[in-house]
Write a protein that holds these residues in place. Sequence first.
Motif, mmCIF file in Angstrom:
data_model
loop_
_atom_site.group_PDB
_atom_site.id
_atom_site.type_symbol
_atom_site.label_atom_id
_atom_site.label_comp_id
_atom_site.label_asym_id
_atom_site.label_seq_id
_atom_site.Cartn_x
_atom_site.Cartn_y
_atom_site.Cartn_z
ATOM 1 N N ALA A 141 0.999 -1.244 0.076
ATOM 2 C CA ALA A 141 0.017 -0.097 -0.048
ATOM 3 C C ALA A 141 1.131 1.237 0.185
ATOM 4 O O ALA A 141 1.986 1.068 0.679
ATOM 5 C CB ALA A 141 -0.996 -0.055 1.050
ATOM 6 N N VAL B 110 -7.825 2.373 -2.575
ATOM 7 C CA VAL B 110 -8.629 1.958 -1.364
ATOM 8 C C VAL B 110 -9.714 2.950 -1.120
ATOM 9 O O VAL B 110 -11.022 2.233 -0.657
ATOM 10 C CB VAL B 110 -7.326 2.070 -0.261
ATOM 11 C CG1 VAL B 110 -8.172 1.648 1.271
ATOM 12 C CG2 VAL B 110 -6.479 1.177 -0.353
ATOM 13 N N PHE C 261 -12.560 -2.206 -1.551
ATOM 14 C CA PHE C 261 -12.318 -1.905 -0.164
ATOM 15 C C PHE C 261 -13.802 -1.666 0.504
ATOM 16 O O PHE C 261 -14.492 -1.018 -0.353
ATOM 17 C CB PHE C 261 -11.148 -1.060 0.230
ATOM 18 C CG PHE C 261 -9.778 -1.844 0.123
ATOM 19 C CD1 PHE C 261 -9.115 -2.203 1.402
ATOM 20 C CD2 PHE C 261 -9.234 -1.907 -1.079
ATOM 21 C CE1 PHE C 261 -8.111 -2.440 1.311
ATOM 22 C CE2 PHE C 261 -8.054 -2.569 -1.152
ATOM 23 C CZ PHE C 261 -7.377 -2.748 -0.010
#
Length: 433
Positions: A246, A276, A331
């Motif tokens: 990430a 995300v 997500f």
Amino acid sequence: MTGITKPAGWAGGVAALCAAVTIAASPAPEMTTTLAVPQRSNANVSMAADGAFVAVAWSAAASSGATDIFAAVSADGGRAFGAPTRVNDVDGDARVTGEQPPRVSLAHRRDTAPGITIVWTTKGEHGTTLMDAQSTDGGRTFTRVARVPGSDAAGNRGWEAIATDSRGAVDAVWLDHRELAQGAAEMSAMHHEPGGGKPDGVAMAQRSKLFFSALDGSIAPHPITGGVCYCCKTALVSSDGALYAAWRQVYPGNIRDIAFTLSKDGGRTFAPPVRVSQDKWVLEGCPDDGPSMVVDRTHRIHVVWPTLLQEQGQEPNLALFYASSLDGRSFTARERIPTAGTPHHPQMALDGAGRIVVVWDELANGMRHVAVARAGQERSTATPTFTREVIDSAQPGIYPVVAPVSDGVVVAWASGGAASLSVIRVARLTNLR
């Protein structure tokens, strides 16, 4: 934050929010230990744990500015630590910051102390480069320093993260500016002076890469993607044969949101990056504030990060958010973590019961404190509820890190001020609500 264009009223909004928030009672650490190299400023800490074994790495800077990397270990869950051991073998050559501290990772080994790997940034011939050293004797000594494969190139690199897989192999990701080095003047302008004549931030970011490398050289170093924000720390997790990464990405319109990818073949290839959360933080510069990530036993991916929030009737201010994913392709909607003042630098771990624990530093009542929040469920889920507390309201703290032990978590942070050299404080938290 470096190179950031602050919204109008930024300072006033922070002051108003700080005045309105009462700091929660401290969770009363079981004990607090101080780690420090005497006559040095100790900062930029990172930490890893394997059972009761805890390894802490940090930088210690002399008044001349010469900076070295040190490590100390505990064999009893963070209750007591041995004397610091220097890791780098060239005096004063470390070049580290809070967003790019020396990173430490552990390799589990049966019936003996874990193997320790530490990676940090130093000045190379053509720019900054990444170095690593390892210990196979529980942190008493470290191997001769080696260069991380692929990190010796022109321009700056760093903001790295490392992870150790079940075989003991260590992988790294970092932000790499070798293509930006081709236009040094543009690189300088990228950190942004007000006014006209600036290069397009999105176009510039395409020359900023996220690189991957296996420290043992088994996989050739290669870029995962371009368009990454220039100086926010990255996150890397190895779990059950997969690698998860990430970072902060620069999207069209100079939007700085968190991105994610995974590899199922040990880092040879990575899935196309996904966003995300659609935070849409428009920023002419780098926040210097990246994400943190963990993966639980059900393979759910948990990410926490800071972003700018504009609430009705209030000045813009930073806030911390959480989201999770089971497949790495989408997500959950972001959930806000309760904070006070202006929060920065979140880090996350799973405690022995599988509960999410997040630590960060926040400015309140004129001082930065280290705060902690834990999800309320016995097991982490897609929609946890977080409860926030301050670890030590009497001492300043910045850039905390957290690692799990069997009966709770261990938290470490840099503490100090203008009147004294900074030290590393380590606290065991076993009574979080």
